[in-house]
Write a protein that holds these residues in place. Structure first.
Motif, mmCIF file in Angstrom:
data_model
loop_
_atom_site.group_PDB
_atom_site.id
_atom_site.type_symbol
_atom_site.label_atom_id
_atom_site.label_comp_id
_atom_site.label_asym_id
_atom_site.label_seq_id
_atom_site.Cartn_x
_atom_site.Cartn_y
_atom_site.Cartn_z
ATOM 1 N N MET A 72 -74.478 40.545 -28.797
ATOM 2 C CA MET A 72 -73.307 40.203 -29.602
ATOM 3 C C MET A 72 -72.990 41.339 -30.575
ATOM 4 O O MET A 72 -73.897 41.907 -31.163
ATOM 5 N N ARG A 79 -64.857 43.929 -37.736
ATOM 6 C CA ARG A 79 -64.109 43.542 -38.937
ATOM 7 C C ARG A 79 -62.781 44.265 -38.953
ATOM 8 O O ARG A 79 -62.599 45.208 -39.721
ATOM 9 N N SER A 102 -77.766 41.638 -34.397
ATOM 10 C CA SER A 102 -76.406 41.267 -34.791
ATOM 11 C C SER A 102 -76.286 39.765 -35.039
ATOM 12 O O SER A 102 -75.398 39.325 -35.751
ATOM 13 N N ASP A 103 -77.203 38.961 -34.486
ATOM 14 C CA ASP A 103 -77.136 37.524 -34.759
ATOM 15 C C ASP A 103 -78.187 37.086 -35.781
ATOM 16 O O ASP A 103 -78.472 35.897 -35.910
ATOM 17 N N LEU A 140 -79.874 35.911 -39.150
ATOM 18 C CA LEU A 140 -79.391 35.097 -40.266
ATOM 19 C C LEU A 140 -79.815 35.737 -41.574
ATOM 20 O O LEU A 140 -80.892 36.343 -41.669
ATOM 21 N N LEU A 169 -74.487 34.455 -40.919
ATOM 22 C CA LEU A 169 -74.846 35.630 -40.131
ATOM 23 C C LEU A 169 -74.866 36.820 -41.076
ATOM 24 O O LEU A 169 -73.881 37.097 -41.766
ATOM 25 N N ALA A 224 -74.669 39.900 -40.628
ATOM 26 C CA ALA A 224 -73.667 40.935 -40.371
ATOM 27 C C ALA A 224 -72.347 40.641 -41.085
ATOM 28 O O ALA A 224 -71.588 41.552 -41.391
ATOM 29 N N LEU A 225 -72.084 39.358 -41.365
ATOM 30 C CA LEU A 225 -70.822 39.005 -42.017
ATOM 31 C C LEU A 225 -70.810 39.340 -43.504
ATOM 32 O O LEU A 225 -69.757 39.312 -44.131
#
Ligand SMILES: Cc1cc2nc3c(=O)[nH]c(=O)nc-3n(C[C@H](O)[C@H](O)[C@H](O)COP(=O)(O)OP(=O)(O)OC[C@H]3O[C@@H](n4cnc5c(N)ncnc54)[C@H](O)[C@@H]3O)c2cc1C
Ligand code: FES
Ligand code: FES
Lengths: 280, 150
Positions: free
Chosen positions: A1, A5, B19-20, B22, B62, B64-65
């Motif tokens: 994944m 952004r 990327s996933d 937490l 997540l 990455a966010l």
């Protein structure tokens, strides 16, 4: 994944054209679904960096514009929303807990499509409109036509909600009531949103009743609302309309109550909500 | 794998993450074990951290966010404001301590959002942080003492 952004709606739409991509708003639902492997997208497209999706505006006769990435926290603290759309501010303040409200967005709230959510009935009662753009252009979809089924909306996977608009209704009264017999932080067993107007003589000139938690989507109880129009508010009228609303509900058994119980609660809470909202 | 750059408790942190991944796991793997995972589904509040001054559930966030964000954990907040931990110690706002890191971070977040919160507002705000021991009275008193110190 991978997580991207983009900073413009156009760039986000290009990425969403790939069917293995998924948009992320606040990520409260997506985070849980990715964590539990309910979904395994190849690409998550974070919408947070797109300035055009943010912002709350009052546009006079044009009503109110709520950017899709407006968070519930922003709704609760917006002077515009608290003054002019109080039932929406009230509902937003009761979603989950502060951690969810910090990030969950109004766009995510309407796309997620869980019938127990709080914002959909309120937005239905306020005649809100979802503004959607995609590779085939832009569309305005009244929320009354937006919720198609459980976790299913009129917006396609390659489309984005850019904003929700709410028309100006001078003198409108609106309430939201959420019935949570277990814990206040829980999803409601039944949510009832009411909006309506009275004229100078105290006659109801328009009304909407929307219900959450009692069908595959949030629903409008059209027939019940229409019974009110042209009438003067009374306990008897509200009880009759509430019975009609309960008949329109199509609840299912779950840990929040049996079908029969939920239907009975629709009658109780619709009657009380009508009295709170529309009594003289 | 990807590179994550955040400001953690006021210091830059650069970490290689899946990327996933937490946020709760990234924090713990980098030594910030004050933040814990309880329910894992956003309900209990044990994993609460601040992202750009707002509380979030790190168990469903997540990592990455939150690239580029300011993150504060219980370690950083208690070091930054000694009244915070003192309030919980003096009012005995804990028993077993499992929920405490989340209570402390939420208390700080309430101080940012509504420092004049009344009793009902305190209870409502803190109701998203579950505690199986205290019965909440001493936690509420701790929060009240902390807000009074602001
Ligand atoms: C612990 C917990 C408690 C909760 N309690 C409640 C509650 O009491 N009441 C309630 O109503 N809800 C509750 N929720 C659900 C919450 O309301 C939704 O998770 C939230 O509103 C979704 O918003 P989001 O921005 O986080 O969505 P995301 O998780 O980012 O996305 C949800 C869906 O919407 C899509 N999406 C997001 N933004 C857009 C956009 N602009 N355009 C197109 N697609 C988009 C995503 O692709 C995804 O399919 C709870 C959630 C949690 C985790
Ligand atoms: S562990 Fe995150 S809310 Fe419970
Ligand atoms: S002190 Fe034990 S759970 Fe709160």
């Amino acid at each position: 994944m991978i997580i991207t952004r983009p900073t413009s709606v156009e760039a986000a739409l290009e990425e969403l054209a790939d069917e293995n991509s998924l948009a992320v708003g606040g990520g409260t639902s997506i985070g849980l679904m990715v964590k539990n492997r309910l979904i395994e997208p190849e690409r998550l497209v974070s919408l947070n960096g797109i300035a055009a999706l943010h912002g709350i505006e009052e546009r006079g006769e044009g009503g109110f514009r709520l950017g899709a990435m407006t968070t519930l926290h922003e709704l609760i603290h917006s002077p515009i929303v608290t003054a002019s759309l109080p039932s929406l501010a009230f509902a937003a303040a009761r979603v989950g807990n502060p951690r969810v409200r910090s990030v969950a967005s109004i766009g995510g709230a309407i796309i997620h499509g869980d019938p127990r959510q709080d914002l959909p009935p309120v937005l239905l009662s306020l005649d809100a409109i979802a503004h959607v753009v995609g590779p085939r252009g832009g569309r305005e979809i009244p929320l009354a036509e937006f919720f198609l089924g459980f976790m299913e909306s009129a917006a396609e996977e390659d489309e984005l909600v850019t904003q929700v608009t709410v028309p100006l209704r001078t003198g409108q009264r609106a309430t939201y009531t959420r019935f949570t017999p277990g814990s206040e932080d829980d999803y409601p067993t039944v949510g009832v949103a009411v909006a309506g107007n009275l004229d100078n003589e105290g006659v109801i000139t328009g009304a909407k009743i929307a219900l959450g938690g009692v069908d595959a989507t949030a629903i409008l109880a059209h027939e019940a609302a229409e019974m009110l129009v042209g009438q003067r508010p009374s306990e008897g009228l509200f009880a009759e309309a509430a019975a009609v609303a309960a008949a329109a509900a199509n609840p299912s058994d779950d840990q929040r109550g049996s079908e029969e119980y939920k239907r009975a609660m629709v009658a109780v809470w619709t009657r009380r909500s009508l009295a709170r909202c529309l009594a003289l | 794998m990807m590179q994550l750059e955040i400001m953690l408790n006021g210091e830059p942190l650069s970490a290689e993450i899946a990327s996933d991944a937490l946020l709760v796991d990234v924090l713990r793997l980098n030594g910030f074990t004050g933040t814990k995972e309880g329910c894992g589904v956003g309900v209990c509040g044990v994993c609460t951290v601040l992202v750009n001054d707002l509380p979030v559930a790190s168990c469903i966030t997540l990592a990455a966010l939150v690239e580029g964000s300011q993150i504060w954990t219980v370690e950083g907040l208690t070091a930054k404001d000694e009244n915070l931990l003192n309030a919980f110690v003096e009012k005995e706002g804990m028993q077993c301590g499992i929920c405490t890191p989340g209570q402390v971070v939420s208390c700080y977040a309430l101080g940012l959002e509504n420092p004049k919160a009344n009793e009902e507002e305190i209870r409502e705000y803190m109701s998203g942080n579950l505690c199986r021991c205290t019965g909440y009275v001493t936690i509420t008193e701790s929060v009240r003492q902390y807000l009074a110190s602001k």
